[in-house]
Design a protein around this motif. Sequence first.
Motif, PDB file in Angstrom:
ATOM      1  N   LEU A  26       0.627  -1.268  -0.188  1.00 20.84           N
ATOM      2  CA  LEU A  26       0.050   0.106  -0.081  1.00 20.84           C
ATOM      3  C   LEU A  26       0.839   1.203   0.049  1.00 20.84           C
ATOM      4  O   LEU A  26       0.687   2.246  -0.626  1.00 20.84           O
ATOM      5  CB  LEU A  26      -1.108   0.127   1.277  1.00 20.84           C
ATOM      6  N   GLU A  27       1.784   1.096   0.785  1.00 16.60           N
ATOM      7  CA  GLU A  27       2.945   2.416   0.795  1.00 16.60           C
ATOM      8  C   GLU A  27       3.410   2.965  -0.393  1.00 16.60           C
ATOM      9  O   GLU A  27       3.246   3.988  -0.918  1.00 16.60           O
ATOM     10  CB  GLU A  27       4.146   2.064   1.678  1.00 16.60           C
ATOM     11  N   LEU A  28       3.617   1.909  -1.621  1.00 11.91           N
ATOM     12  CA  LEU A  28       4.177   2.111  -2.749  1.00 11.91           C
ATOM     13  C   LEU A  28       2.978   2.674  -3.690  1.00 11.91           C
ATOM     14  O   LEU A  28       2.952   3.689  -4.471  1.00 11.91           O
ATOM     15  CB  LEU A  28       4.743   0.951  -3.568  1.00 11.91           C
ATOM     16  N   ASP A  29       1.620   2.018  -3.465  1.00  8.39           N
ATOM     17  CA  ASP A  29       0.705   2.513  -4.500  1.00  8.39           C
ATOM     18  C   ASP A  29       0.239   3.888  -4.025  1.00  8.39           C
ATOM     19  O   ASP A  29      -0.068   4.722  -5.006  1.00  8.39           O
ATOM     20  CB  ASP A  29      -0.544   1.564  -3.815  1.00  8.39           C
ATOM     21  N   VAL A  30       0.505   4.507  -2.839  1.00  8.96           N
ATOM     22  CA  VAL A  30       0.009   5.844  -2.525  1.00  8.96           C
ATOM     23  C   VAL A  30       1.027   6.716  -2.904  1.00  8.96           C
ATOM     24  O   VAL A  30       0.704   8.101  -3.019  1.00  8.96           O
ATOM     25  CB  VAL A  30      -0.335   5.956  -1.078  1.00  8.96           C
ATOM     26  N   ILE A  31       2.135   6.572  -3.260  1.00  8.17           N
ATOM     27  CA  ILE A  31       3.351   7.056  -4.046  1.00  8.17           C
ATOM     28  C   ILE A  31       3.251   7.108  -5.449  1.00  8.17           C
ATOM     29  O   ILE A  31       3.224   8.107  -6.098  1.00  8.17           O
ATOM     30  CB  ILE A  31       4.693   6.445  -3.372  1.00  8.17           C
ATOM     31  N   LEU A  32       3.026   5.804  -5.908  1.00 11.47           N
ATOM     32  CA  LEU A  32       3.218   5.748  -7.537  1.00 11.47           C
ATOM     33  C   LEU A  32       1.889   6.187  -8.258  1.00 11.47           C
ATOM     34  O   LEU A  32       1.976   6.815  -9.250  1.00 11.47           O
ATOM     35  CB  LEU A  32       3.535   4.248  -7.954  1.00 11.47           C
ATOM     36  N   MET A  33       0.979   5.600  -7.719  1.00 10.37           N
ATOM     37  CA  MET A  33      -0.534   5.957  -8.517  1.00 10.37           C
ATOM     38  C   MET A  33      -0.717   7.263  -8.665  1.00 10.37           C
ATOM     39  O   MET A  33      -1.157   7.728  -9.617  1.00 10.37           O
ATOM     40  CB  MET A  33      -1.763   5.061  -7.811  1.00 10.37           C
ATOM     41  N   PRO A  34      -0.817   8.242  -7.675  1.00 11.01           N
ATOM     42  CA  PRO A  34      -0.833   9.668  -7.919  1.00 11.01           C
ATOM     43  C   PRO A  34       0.030  10.355  -8.549  1.00 11.01           C
ATOM     44  O   PRO A  34      -0.184  11.075  -9.485  1.00 11.01           O
ATOM     45  CB  PRO A  34      -1.136  10.278  -6.285  1.00 11.01           C
ATOM     46  N   PHE A  35       1.215   9.872  -8.544  1.00 11.05           N
ATOM     47  CA  PHE A  35       2.327  10.468  -9.515  1.00 11.05           C
ATOM     48  C   PHE A  35       2.007  10.194 -11.003  1.00 11.05           C
ATOM     49  O   PHE A  35       2.001  11.180 -11.831  1.00 11.05           O
ATOM     50  CB  PHE A  35       3.692  10.057  -9.021  1.00 11.05           C
ATOM     51  N   PHE A  36       1.430   9.024 -11.131  1.00 17.89           N
ATOM     52  CA  PHE A  36       1.349   8.323 -12.631  1.00 17.89           C
ATOM     53  C   PHE A  36       0.113   9.135 -13.263  1.00 17.89           C
ATOM     54  O   PHE A  36      -0.084   9.714 -14.138  1.00 17.89           O
ATOM     55  CB  PHE A  36       1.068   6.850 -12.572  1.00 17.89           C
ATOM     56  N   GLU A  37      -0.939   9.327 -12.336  1.00 22.45           N
ATOM     57  CA  GLU A  37      -2.067   9.796 -12.625  1.00 22.45           C
ATOM     58  C   GLU A  37      -2.205  11.481 -12.944  1.00 22.45           C
ATOM     59  O   GLU A  37      -2.917  11.889 -13.669  1.00 22.45           O
ATOM     60  CB  GLU A  37      -3.510   9.690 -11.641  1.00 22.45           C
ATOM     61  N   HIS A  38      -1.401  12.162 -11.972  1.00 25.78           N
ATOM     62  CA  HIS A  38      -1.284  13.443 -12.347  1.00 25.78           C
ATOM     63  C   HIS A  38       0.119  14.124 -12.872  1.00 25.78           C
ATOM     64  O   HIS A  38      -0.010  15.187 -13.419  1.00 25.78           O
ATOM     65  CB  HIS A  38      -1.179  14.195 -10.876  1.00 25.78           C
ATOM     66  N   GLU A  39       0.842  13.228 -12.919  1.00 32.98           N
ATOM     67  CA  GLU A  39       2.318  13.867 -13.653  1.00 32.98           C
ATOM     68  C   GLU A  39       2.778  12.990 -14.703  1.00 32.98           C
ATOM     69  O   GLU A  39       3.570  13.776 -15.544  1.00 32.98           O
ATOM     70  CB  GLU A  39       3.381  13.931 -12.398  1.00 32.98           C
ATOM     71  N   PHE A  40       2.394  11.862 -14.818  1.00 32.83           N
ATOM     72  CA  PHE A  40       2.900  11.009 -16.204  1.00 32.83           C
ATOM     73  C   PHE A  40       3.184  11.920 -17.351  1.00 32.83           C
ATOM     74  O   PHE A  40       4.097  11.764 -18.242  1.00 32.83           O
ATOM     75  CB  PHE A  40       2.579   9.655 -15.912  1.00 32.83           C
ATOM     76  N   GLU A  41       1.971  12.451 -17.749  1.00 36.15           N
ATOM     77  CA  GLU A  41       1.744  12.894 -19.220  1.00 36.15           C
ATOM     78  C   GLU A  41       2.627  14.155 -19.174  1.00 36.15           C
ATOM     79  O   GLU A  41       2.910  14.542 -20.387  1.00 36.15           O
ATOM     80  CB  GLU A  41       0.235  13.298 -19.518  1.00 36.15           C
ATOM     81  N   SER A  42       3.033  14.754 -18.201  1.00 30.29           N
ATOM     82  CA  SER A  42       3.870  16.097 -18.388  1.00 30.29           C
ATOM     83  C   SER A  42       5.398  15.675 -18.387  1.00 30.29           C
ATOM     84  O   SER A  42       6.225  16.489 -18.418  1.00 30.29           O
ATOM     85  CB  SER A  42       3.396  17.066 -17.032  1.00 30.29           C
ATOM     86  N   LEU A  43       5.740  14.564 -18.070  1.00 26.79           N
ATOM     87  CA  LEU A  43       7.112  14.148 -18.534  1.00 26.79           C
ATOM     88  C   LEU A  43       7.555  14.167 -19.631  1.00 26.79           C
ATOM     89  O   LEU A  43       6.795  13.812 -20.483  1.00 26.79           O
ATOM     90  CB  LEU A  43       7.288  12.887 -17.776  1.00 26.79           C
ATOM     91  N   SER A  44       8.743  14.295 -19.738  1.00 22.61           N
ATOM     92  CA  SER A  44       9.663  14.024 -21.247  1.00 22.61           C
ATOM     93  C   SER A  44       9.377  12.675 -21.799  1.00 22.61           C
ATOM     94  O   SER A  44       9.251  11.576 -20.667  1.00 22.61           O
ATOM     95  CB  SER A  44      10.879  14.627 -21.120  1.00 22.61           C
ATOM     96  N   GLU A  45       9.984  12.251 -22.730  1.00 19.09           N
ATOM     97  CA  GLU A  45       9.697  10.980 -23.264  1.00 19.09           C
ATOM     98  C   GLU A  45      10.814  10.345 -22.386  1.00 19.09           C
ATOM     99  O   GLU A  45      10.645   8.933 -22.244  1.00 19.09           O
ATOM    100  CB  GLU A  45      10.147  10.923 -24.669  1.00 19.09           C
ATOM    101  N   LEU A  46      11.882  10.838 -22.249  1.00 18.58           N
ATOM    102  CA  LEU A  46      13.063  10.182 -21.575  1.00 18.58           C
ATOM    103  C   LEU A  46      12.692   9.867 -20.055  1.00 18.58           C
ATOM    104  O   LEU A  46      12.727   8.641 -19.604  1.00 18.58           O
ATOM    105  CB  LEU A  46      14.371  11.011 -21.506  1.00 18.58           C
ATOM    106  N   GLN A  47      12.180  10.921 -19.536  1.00 20.04           N
ATOM    107  CA  GLN A  47      11.569  10.617 -18.006  1.00 20.04           C
ATOM    108  C   GLN A  47      10.312   9.419 -18.017  1.00 20.04           C
ATOM    109  O   GLN A  47      10.350   8.735 -17.060  1.00 20.04           O
ATOM    110  CB  GLN A  47      11.052  11.725 -17.659  1.00 20.04           C
ATOM    111  N   GLN A  48       9.589   9.542 -18.865  1.00 21.78           N
ATOM    112  CA  GLN A  48       8.595   8.325 -18.946  1.00 21.78           C
ATOM    113  C   GLN A  48       9.468   7.092 -19.168  1.00 21.78           C
ATOM    114  O   GLN A  48       8.792   5.984 -18.593  1.00 21.78           O
ATOM    115  CB  GLN A  48       7.694   8.638 -20.171  1.00 21.78           C
ATOM    116  N   GLN A  49      10.264   6.852 -19.883  1.00 18.18           N
ATOM    117  CA  GLN A  49      11.168   5.694 -20.005  1.00 18.18           C
ATOM    118  C   GLN A  49      11.632   5.465 -18.685  1.00 18.18           C
ATOM    119  O   GLN A  49      11.786   3.978 -18.282  1.00 18.18           O
ATOM    120  CB  GLN A  49      12.207   5.761 -21.154  1.00 18.18           C
ATOM    121  N   GLN A  50      12.190   6.275 -17.952  1.00 19.03           N
ATOM    122  CA  GLN A  50      12.837   6.101 -16.910  1.00 19.03           C
ATOM    123  C   GLN A  50      11.907   5.504 -15.849  1.00 19.03           C
ATOM    124  O   GLN A  50      11.920   4.851 -14.702  1.00 19.03           O
ATOM    125  CB  GLN A  50      13.786   7.350 -16.144  1.00 19.03           C
ATOM    126  N   PHE A  51      10.688   6.230 -15.646  1.00 22.98           N
ATOM    127  CA  PHE A  51       9.753   5.765 -14.766  1.00 22.98           C
ATOM    128  C   PHE A  51       8.988   4.572 -15.029  1.00 22.98           C
ATOM    129  O   PHE A  51       9.239   3.540 -14.292  1.00 22.98           O
ATOM    130  CB  PHE A  51       8.267   6.760 -14.803  1.00 22.98           C
TER     131      PHE A  51
END
Length: 87
Positions: free
Chosen positions: A19-44
């Motif tokens: 659960l600790e990872l879900d509450v870190i990763l899911m909000p980031f993915f939902e709110h931030e992923f699309e604004s990342l550069s292509e390289l950052q998306q690959q790193q994620f």
Amino acid sequence: MAEIIEHSRLRWACRRGMLELDVILMPFFEHEFESLSELQQQQFSELLTHDDPDLFQWFMKHQTPQEAHLAAMVELILERNRARRQG
């Protein structure tokens, strides 16, 4: 179509066994992923290939990833999540 499949795959990969990872990763993915550069998306995406115990240690700052780009991604995730909660 391939982008939709990849997006769905990443969303699923954000759902972890801890659960600790879900509450870190899911909000980031939902709110931030699309604004990342292509390289950052690959790193994620690369970050998500690591095991939960490693991710937990990194996000709790008990350890740091050996790869500098993964350490930077962990910091970015933590910073963006913190900023979203404060804003």
